[in-house]
Design an enzyme around this catalytic site. Structure first.
Site, PDB file in Angstrom:
ATOM      1  N   ILE A  19       0.827  -1.199   0.000  1.00 12.83           N
ATOM      2  CA  ILE A  19       0.000   0.000   0.000  1.00 12.83           C
ATOM      3  C   ILE A  19       0.864   1.253   0.000  1.00 12.83           C
ATOM      4  CG2 ILE A  19      -1.661   1.320   1.373  1.00 12.83           C
ATOM      5  CD1 ILE A  19      -2.793  -1.403   2.324  1.00 12.83           C
ATOM      6  N   ASP A  64      15.502   2.899  10.454  1.00  7.73           N
ATOM      7  CA  ASP A  64      14.520   2.371  11.386  1.00  7.73           C
ATOM      8  C   ASP A  64      13.764   3.551  11.991  1.00  7.73           C
ATOM      9  OD1 ASP A  64      13.059   1.270  13.431  1.00  7.73           O
ATOM     10  OD2 ASP A  64      14.707   0.105  14.286  1.00  7.73           O
ATOM     11  N   ASN A  91       2.088   4.865   7.518  1.00  7.17           N
ATOM     12  CA  ASN A  91       1.694   3.619   6.863  1.00  7.17           C
ATOM     13  C   ASN A  91       2.516   2.416   7.323  1.00  7.17           C
ATOM     14  OD1 ASN A  91       0.639   1.891   4.489  1.00  7.17           O
ATOM     15  ND2 ASN A  91       2.850   1.984   4.089  1.00  7.17           N
ATOM     16  N   TYR A 156      -2.056  -8.266  16.398  1.00  6.10           N
ATOM     17  CA  TYR A 156      -2.077  -7.348  15.254  1.00  6.10           C
ATOM     18  C   TYR A 156      -3.313  -6.449  15.319  1.00  6.10           C
ATOM     19  CZ  TYR A 156      -2.458  -5.569  10.500  1.00  6.10           C
ATOM     20  OH  TYR A 156      -2.598  -4.742   9.408  1.00  6.10           O
ATOM     21  N   LYS A 160      -3.760  -2.184  15.745  1.00  8.08           N
ATOM     22  CA  LYS A 160      -4.566  -1.322  14.881  1.00  8.08           C
ATOM     23  C   LYS A 160      -5.666  -0.613  15.666  1.00  8.08           C
ATOM     24  CE  LYS A 160      -2.211  -1.906  11.214  1.00  8.08           C
ATOM     25  NZ  LYS A 160      -1.436  -0.778  10.653  1.00  8.08           N
ATOM     26  N   ILE A 189      -6.168  -6.715   1.493  1.00  8.14           N
ATOM     27  CA  ILE A 189      -5.646  -6.040   0.299  1.00  8.14           C
ATOM     28  C   ILE A 189      -4.664  -6.975  -0.411  1.00  8.14           C
ATOM     29  CG2 ILE A 189      -4.489  -3.975  -0.588  1.00  8.14           C
ATOM     30  CD1 ILE A 189      -7.240  -3.476   0.752  1.00  8.14           C
ATOM     31  N   THR A 194      -1.242 -11.023   2.247  1.00 11.00           N
ATOM     32  CA  THR A 194      -2.450 -11.847   2.171  1.00 11.00           C
ATOM     33  C   THR A 194      -2.310 -13.026   1.211  1.00 11.00           C
ATOM     34  OG1 THR A 194      -3.465 -10.472   0.436  1.00 11.00           O
ATOM     35  CG2 THR A 194      -3.903  -9.851   2.735  1.00 11.00           C
TER      36      THR A 194
END
Length: 287
Positions: A19, A64, A91, A156, A160, A189, A194
């Site tokens: 992304i 980093d 992002n 995870y 978020k 996505i 994925t």
């Protein structure tokens, strides 16, 4: 080339693949000067060169970004090169492991905290003084898992959920300084994360992520970048503290809804960006 971000300067963390690559290229096409930021292992230099070859303006920054000194260096580079900073895209993130919590490794958990949370914290901290000068904005990468949770990767989803609340908190405190802050929250996505060949998902999980959307497919990185473009632009001047789902209807899907989607819904749009690194997964593995 468009002009929706003409004259704007943007930093995109995790800009070398997935992304992030799409955001960098979309912003550059719309007139922004882009700092493509990421680990040295990521194709940051390649994305920068590809933007330049298409007539856009971009420079790379590698390091980093969970370290405050590097975050400050990234912001200083943007200001030194382009004179200001208008947009910060938080992002950068990672998806290192899928496992039941009882088997989830502490190493992966610490890596999630470092890359999904600390990087956004220190980059925002470093960027805010410059964004306050330009009355700019921050967009954080959320996720449908930040609202719903995610089986076999509860940590995870937790990171978020933090990003959603973090961005809303920033929006509330920074409005008095003229800075907007929002979240774009993708669902599944079509990136390296994925696919079982390039990320931690197995075949069953791959099938579940598409079945769990109303549209019966993964989204494209460019579809997510389109949402970032609107939220970052002056067209969204009355938008702050918002969470924009780009998830194909995941949040309201019940059962294997994707199996019943119309064929036109299942077809990914062609898009206009030349994305060479959408399946690269450098930041999905622990270093």
């Amino acid at each position: 080339m468009g002009n929706r971000l003409e004259g704007k300067v943007a930093i995109v963390t995790g800009g070398g693949s997935g992304i992030g690559e799409a955001i960098c290229k979309k912003f550059a096409k719309e007139g922004a000067k882009v700092v493509v930021a990421g680990f040295s292992e990521d194709p940051v230099e390649e994305v920068t060169r590809e933007i330049q070859e298409e007539g856009g303006t971009a420079i790379p920054f590698t390091g980093d970004l969970s370290l405050l000194a590097n975050a400050q260096g990234c912001v200083e580079l943007a200001v030194k090169q382009y004179g200001k900073l208008d947009i910060l895209i938080n992002n950068a993130g990672t998806f290192p492991e899928t496992n039941l919590l009882s088997d989830f490794s502490e190493e992966a958990f610490d890596y999630l905290l470092k890359n999904n949370i600390r990087t956004a914290f220190v980059m925002s901290k470093a960027a805010l003084p410059e964004l306050q000068k330009t009355k700019g904005n921050i967009i954080c990468a959320g996720s449908e898992s930040g609202a719903l949770g995610i089986a076999q990767n509860a940590p995870y989803g937790g990171t978020k959920g933090f990003m959603h609340a973090f961005a809303k908190g920033l929006a509330a405190e920074q409005a008095q300084k003229g800075v907007r802050c929002n979240v774009v929250a993708p669902g599944p996505i079509d990136t390296g994360w994925t696919h079982k060949e390039t990320g931690p998902m197995d075949e069953q999980m791959e099938q579940m992520v598409t079945q769990g959307t109303l549209m019966g497919r993964r989204g494209t990185p460019e579809e997510v970048a389109n949402a970032y473009l609107f939220v970052a632009s002056d067209e969204a001047s009355y938008v702050t503290g918002a969470i924009f789902p780009v998830d194909g209807g995941t949040l309201i899907a019940k059962g294997p809804a994707g199996d019943m989607a119309a064929q036109n819904m299942k077809q990914q749009p062609k898009g206009e960006l030349s994305l060479q690194h959408s399946k690269d997964s450098h930041t999905s593995v622990r270093k």
